[in-house]
Design a protein around this motif. Structure first.
Motif, short mmCIF file in Angstrom:
data_model
loop_
_atom_site.label_atom_id
_atom_site.label_comp_id
_atom_site.label_asym_id
_atom_site.label_seq_id
_atom_site.Cartn_x
_atom_site.Cartn_y
_atom_site.Cartn_z
N TYR A 134 2.58 76.57 42.92
CA TYR A 134 1.54 77.38 42.28
C TYR A 134 1.82 77.59 40.79
O TYR A 134 1.51 78.63 40.23
CB TYR A 134 1.40 78.72 43.00
CG TYR A 134 0.71 78.57 44.34
CD1 TYR A 134 -0.67 78.35 44.41
CD2 TYR A 134 1.42 78.63 45.53
CE1 TYR A 134 -1.31 78.20 45.62
CE2 TYR A 134 0.78 78.48 46.75
CZ TYR A 134 -0.58 78.27 46.80
OH TYR A 134 -1.22 78.11 48.01
N GLU A 138 -1.68 73.91 38.83
CA GLU A 138 -2.39 73.93 40.11
C GLU A 138 -3.81 74.49 39.97
O GLU A 138 -4.71 74.14 40.75
CB GLU A 138 -1.60 74.74 41.13
CG GLU A 138 -2.33 75.08 42.42
CD GLU A 138 -2.73 73.89 43.26
OE1 GLU A 138 -3.56 74.06 44.17
OE2 GLU A 138 -2.21 72.76 43.01
N LYS A 139 -4.05 75.33 38.97
CA LYS A 139 -5.38 75.91 38.79
C LYS A 139 -6.43 74.84 38.58
O LYS A 139 -7.55 74.93 39.09
CB LYS A 139 -5.38 76.88 37.61
CG LYS A 139 -6.69 77.62 37.44
CD LYS A 139 -6.60 78.68 36.35
CE LYS A 139 -7.90 79.46 36.23
NZ LYS A 139 -7.81 80.51 35.17
N THR A 144 -2.09 71.67 45.76
CA THR A 144 -1.48 72.52 46.78
C THR A 144 -2.51 72.96 47.80
O THR A 144 -2.26 72.94 49.01
CB THR A 144 -0.82 73.75 46.12
OG1 THR A 144 0.20 73.30 45.22
CG2 THR A 144 -0.22 74.68 47.16
N ARG A 145 -3.69 73.34 47.33
CA ARG A 145 -4.75 73.76 48.27
C ARG A 145 -5.15 72.62 49.19
O ARG A 145 -5.38 72.82 50.39
CB ARG A 145 -5.95 74.29 47.51
CG ARG A 145 -7.03 74.86 48.44
CD ARG A 145 -8.13 75.59 47.70
NE ARG A 145 -9.17 76.04 48.63
CZ ARG A 145 -9.14 77.17 49.33
NH1 ARG A 145 -8.10 77.98 49.20
NH2 ARG A 145 -10.11 77.50 50.15
N THR A 162 7.25 81.01 45.96
CA THR A 162 6.52 80.90 44.70
C THR A 162 6.74 82.10 43.79
O THR A 162 7.12 83.19 44.24
CB THR A 162 5.01 80.75 44.98
OG1 THR A 162 4.32 80.48 43.74
CG2 THR A 162 4.43 82.01 45.61
N LEU A 166 -1.35 82.48 41.58
CA LEU A 166 -2.45 81.63 42.07
C LEU A 166 -2.44 81.50 43.59
O LEU A 166 -3.43 81.11 44.18
CB LEU A 166 -2.35 80.26 41.41
CG LEU A 166 -3.58 79.34 41.52
CD1 LEU A 166 -4.81 80.01 40.94
CD2 LEU A 166 -3.30 78.01 40.84
N ILE A 167 -1.34 81.87 44.23
CA ILE A 167 -1.29 81.81 45.69
C ILE A 167 -2.37 82.70 46.31
O ILE A 167 -2.87 82.41 47.40
CB ILE A 167 0.10 82.21 46.21
CG1 ILE A 167 0.23 81.88 47.71
CG2 ILE A 167 0.40 83.66 45.92
CD1 ILE A 167 1.61 82.11 48.28
#
Length: 360
Positions: A134, A138-139, A144-145, A162, A166-167
């Motif tokens: 995260y 990753e945004k 990851t998603r 993490t 953003l998690i």
């Protein structure tokens, strides 16, 4: 170097040639030449990977499979044990590790292929261990998603470590998996001091934000704990009790700790960081670290590298355990993540997997 953990790029240990810029002798001068910028932009390249699951045999960590959607980490934690891995890509473990990132866009596809293999035996996959899953990249990339969606579809257990807020974007998936005993989260909480955080972990979430992460994750029914690490002598060791108390009051149910490790190039990077930010105590810190490692800056032996040895290591352990007991952290054995719910959405039958290898 603004917003970076280090502005220093030590030599790549696999590169036999080095080059150094000599001091200006006055023969040439360009007023517009930016030789020493105060910031460096992040550069990302894509890697089409052949496999996405890494296997681990270290007895020091509680997992044998892991996934890292990115190489390098923009969080910029100066002490990060993963920094030396950047040398394998002809990059420096220093500033390059934070600014020259590698993304794995076909990771979700490779994960599906791996889980579809008849020989795959489900056991918890640790997501984002070498580098944070995260991190800021990753945004935009959302790799990851996508990996989490695959794990949810296959009902495969996953654990996450993490520092990234953003998690919370993925609470929908994580809460759904946690309801079936398929997910747990550990938030890395190193300090409650914003100024120290900015120096040590420049692009990570603020301490207050990490406490908010713990509250929201645990409030969503996700088993959530903290990793207090690394403990750095005379830098953040005085905060052990206050960190544990803040985490427990925010809803954490478990906690563990790790002593600072300085393998390979991290030794040089960390000493440079100490001299820049804490010159008055740099020698004192390094002497204590060597005391923990039998006179060396690092001891790579299993069973020793994560905690150190000697009087100081024993004192840290006693302080941590005493406060954790008082706060009812680690009160019960952690429930193992379930593996008996594993399925293959493509139609493969669970009975192809040896039942003796499944745990509840």
């Amino acid at each position: 170097m603004r917003t970076r953990g280090t502005g220093y790029n030590p030599h790549n240990r696999f590169q036999p040639l080095t080059s150094d810029r000599d001091q200006d002798d006055g023969w040439y001068h360009d007023p517009d030449d930016m030789l020493c910028p105060d910031s460096v932009a992040t550069r990302v390249v894509d890697e089409q990977v052949r496999s996405i699951i890494s296997h681990n045999q270290s007895p020091d960590v509680p997992f044998d499979q892991s996934i890292n959607p990115y190489r390098g980490c923009e969080h910029g934690c100066v002490y990060c044990f993963a920094r030396p891995t950047h040398a394998y890509w002809d990059l420096s473990p220093g500033l390059d590790f934070e600014t020259q990132l590698i993304a794995k866009p076909n990771g979700a596809q490779r994960l599906r292929e791996a889980l579809d293999k008849p020989g795959h035996v489900p056991s918890p996959i640790a997501l984002g261990v070498n580098t944070d899953a995260y991190q800021p990249l990753e945004k935009q990339r959302r790799l990851t998603r996508e990996l989490l969606k695959v794990l949810r579809d296959y009902r495969h257990p996953v654990s996450i470590i993490t520092k990234g807020a953003l998690i919370l974007r993925d609470l929908d998936i994580l809460a759904e998996m946690a309801a079936d005993g398929l997910c747990s989260v550990r938030v890395s909480l190193t300090t409650l001091d914003n100024d120290l955080k900015r120096k040590m972990e420049p692009r990570t979430a603020a301490p207050a934000t990490r406490l908010k992460m713990i509250r929201e994750l645990s409030g969503a029914g996700i088993p959530t704990g903290i990793i207090l690490g690394p403990v750095i002598p005379f830098i953040n060791d005085a905060e052990i009790e206050s960190i544990l108390e803040a985490a427990a009051h925010s809803g954490a149910s478990r906690a563990s700790w790790i002593m600072l490790r300085l393998p390979l190039e991290i030794h040089e990077l960390f000493e440079d960081w100490l001299l820049r930010h804490f010159p008055d105590r740099a020698r004192h810190v390094m002497n204590r670290i060597r005391d923990l490692r039998g006179g060396k800056a690092y001891d790579s032996r299993f069973g020793h590298r994560m905690r150190g040895q000697g009087i100081y290591a024993d004192l840290i352990r006693q302080r941590f355990n005493r406060k954790a007991r008082k706060l009812a952290l680690n009160l019960h054995e952690a429930e193992p993540l379930r593996t008996d719910l594993f399925r293959r959405p493509g139609g493969e039958q669970l009975d192809l997997i040896p039942v003796t290898n499944l745990n509840h």
